[in-house]
Design a protein around this motif. Structure first.
Motif, PDB file in Angstrom:
ATOM      1  N   LYS A  79     -45.353  -5.301  24.581  1.00 22.33           N
ATOM      2  CA  LYS A  79     -44.502  -6.368  25.101  1.00 22.33           C
ATOM      3  C   LYS A  79     -44.499  -6.358  26.625  1.00 22.33           C
ATOM      4  O   LYS A  79     -44.613  -7.410  27.267  1.00 22.33           O
ATOM      5  CB  LYS A  79     -43.075  -6.223  24.574  1.00 22.33           C
ATOM      6  N   LYS A  87     -47.223 -17.522  22.396  1.00 25.23           N
ATOM      7  CA  LYS A  87     -46.546 -16.918  21.245  1.00 25.23           C
ATOM      8  C   LYS A  87     -46.519 -15.393  21.322  1.00 25.23           C
ATOM      9  O   LYS A  87     -45.686 -14.738  20.683  1.00 25.23           O
ATOM     10  CB  LYS A  87     -47.276 -17.364  19.969  1.00 25.23           C
ATOM     11  N   ASP A 115     -43.329 -13.100  21.547  1.00 25.63           N
ATOM     12  CA  ASP A 115     -42.505 -13.118  20.337  1.00 25.63           C
ATOM     13  C   ASP A 115     -43.092 -12.190  19.277  1.00 25.63           C
ATOM     14  O   ASP A 115     -42.374 -11.439  18.609  1.00 25.63           O
ATOM     15  CB  ASP A 115     -42.408 -14.547  19.808  1.00 25.63           C
ATOM     16  N   ASP A 116     -44.414 -12.223  19.122  1.00 30.04           N
ATOM     17  CA  ASP A 116     -45.081 -11.382  18.120  1.00 30.04           C
ATOM     18  C   ASP A 116     -44.845  -9.895  18.373  1.00 30.04           C
ATOM     19  O   ASP A 116     -44.500  -9.141  17.462  1.00 30.04           O
ATOM     20  CB  ASP A 116     -46.588 -11.663  18.110  1.00 30.04           C
ATOM     21  N   GLU A 123     -38.231 -20.527  28.477  1.00 29.69           N
ATOM     22  CA  GLU A 123     -38.392 -19.898  27.163  1.00 29.69           C
ATOM     23  C   GLU A 123     -37.587 -20.686  26.140  1.00 29.69           C
ATOM     24  O   GLU A 123     -36.642 -21.404  26.494  1.00 29.69           O
ATOM     25  CB  GLU A 123     -37.938 -18.433  27.187  1.00 29.69           C
ATOM     26  N   GLY A 142     -42.537  -8.539  20.007  1.00 28.34           N
ATOM     27  CA  GLY A 142     -41.126  -8.223  19.811  1.00 28.34           C
ATOM     28  C   GLY A 142     -40.820  -7.969  18.345  1.00 28.34           C
ATOM     29  O   GLY A 142     -40.153  -6.992  17.989  1.00 28.34           O
ATOM     30  N   HIS A 143     -41.323  -8.850  17.465  1.00 29.48           N
ATOM     31  CA  HIS A 143     -41.110  -8.670  16.028  1.00 29.48           C
ATOM     32  C   HIS A 143     -41.792  -7.403  15.513  1.00 29.48           C
ATOM     33  O   HIS A 143     -41.315  -6.769  14.570  1.00 29.48           O
ATOM     34  CB  HIS A 143     -41.633  -9.889  15.263  1.00 29.48           C
ATOM     35  N   HIS A 178     -36.429 -19.072  23.151  1.00 24.94           N
ATOM     36  CA  HIS A 178     -35.458 -18.157  22.537  1.00 24.94           C
ATOM     37  C   HIS A 178     -35.732 -16.746  23.029  1.00 24.94           C
ATOM     38  O   HIS A 178     -36.794 -16.448  23.555  1.00 24.94           O
ATOM     39  CB  HIS A 178     -35.531 -18.221  20.999  1.00 24.94           C
ATOM     40  N   SER A 179     -34.748 -15.872  22.841  1.00 26.49           N
ATOM     41  CA  SER A 179     -34.947 -14.474  23.204  1.00 26.49           C
ATOM     42  C   SER A 179     -35.837 -13.811  22.160  1.00 26.49           C
ATOM     43  O   SER A 179     -36.022 -14.329  21.057  1.00 26.49           O
ATOM     44  CB  SER A 179     -33.603 -13.743  23.279  1.00 26.49           C
ATOM     45  N   THR A 180     -36.408 -12.657  22.503  1.00 24.59           N
ATOM     46  CA  THR A 180     -37.292 -11.959  21.572  1.00 24.59           C
ATOM     47  C   THR A 180     -36.743 -10.571  21.278  1.00 24.59           C
ATOM     48  O   THR A 180     -36.136  -9.938  22.150  1.00 24.59           O
ATOM     49  CB  THR A 180     -38.715 -11.815  22.149  1.00 24.59           C
TER      50      THR A 180
END
Length: 267
Positions: A226, A212, A215-216, A261, A218-219, A263-265
């Motif tokens: 990253k 995970k 993704d984290d 993967e 990235g957000h 989804h993209s991030t």
């Protein structure tokens, strides 16, 4: 289920988070009271767990803290409204919120219910594919999906649902589970029980390892983290490949490794 709640088919759960709202206007001013809630989260969850609704005495709300995710069982809009109101009353009066210095941080005085899901009845992965499956998935939504499919969730010490996770532990857990009994199979997680149970002693045929962290970051728009996270994942994949190669070299196994993967991030 991935957060530890035992759910029967038909039960529903919410992914929720502690938020801040203005008691005078009723407007949510921050959808997350605090991004890192490792210490206070379990305390507030415990205060809300087993909550009764006076308007609906036949129902009980259960709450579980899991990284940054929460689960609770309930249904119907009016009942959900009562849950939110009851949550807020308990949280506002809680000592953790009473003792917060002014302007120190956003207080957690409401719980936002979102991501409603239901425990569905689906054919088990093994029944459909003829393979005994396991997974490492500290992210509780992913673990819940796996449990719904009858996939064992492996214990991996130090593995979390964020970018402080111990990727080496994840790789080792999957490799050991797939190469048992040559290596000791990890224990597995059981919803609703405090103790883990032994995994399949003679090993699994299929393993799924979820990460995970990328993704984290990235957000969080943490570009540096990253890049470092991708480098760490690359290294962990190499470690996993080596562990599988070592087991395969013993002549008892044949493995296929797929990296993909979902989804993209952002970021």
């Amino acid at each position: 289920m991935g957060a530890g709640l035992a759910m029967a088919p038909g039960d529903i759960a919410f992914k929720s988070n502690f938020a801040t709202f203005d008691e005078k206007t009723g407007v949510v001013t921050s959808r997350r009271a605090d991004r890192h809630f490792e210490e206070e989260g379990p305390i507030l969850c415990a205060a809300l767990d087993k909550m009764k609704l006076p308007s609906y005495p036949e129902y009980e709300v259960t709450v579980s803290k899991a990284s940054r995710q929460y689960r609770r069982s309930q249904t119907h809009c009016k009942r959900c409204q009562r849950i939110i109101q009851r949550d807020s009353k308990i949280l506002v009066a809680h000592p953790l919120n009473q003792n917060v210095p002014p302007k120190a941080k956003n207080i957690a005085n409401i719980v936002l219910l979102r991501g409603c899901g239901i425990r569905i009845e689906v054919p088990a992965f093994e029944k459909n594919h003829g393979l005994r499956p396991c997974m490492v998935a500290p992210t509780k939504i992913i673990a819940g999906l796996g449990l719904s499919l009858g996939i064992d969730i492996l214990e991996a010490p130090g593995a979390t649902g964020d970018y402080r996770t111990l990727l080496t532990s994840k790789a080792t857990a999957i490799a050991n589970a797939l190469s048992a009994p040559v290596r000791a199979c990890p224990n597995v997680f059981v919803p609703g029980e405090d103790e883990h149970k032994p995994g399949v002693s003679d090993g699994y045929d299929f393993g799924f390892l979820h990460v995970k962290a990328i993704d984290d970051v990235g957000h969080d728009k943490a570009t540096v983290f990253k890049v470092k996270g991708l480098e760490a994942v690359d290294k962990a994949i190499g470690q996993l490949a080596r562990l599988l190669w070592e087991a395969e070299s013993a002549g008892q196994f044949q493995f296929f490794l797929c990296v993909t993967e979902d989804h993209s991030t952002p970021g």
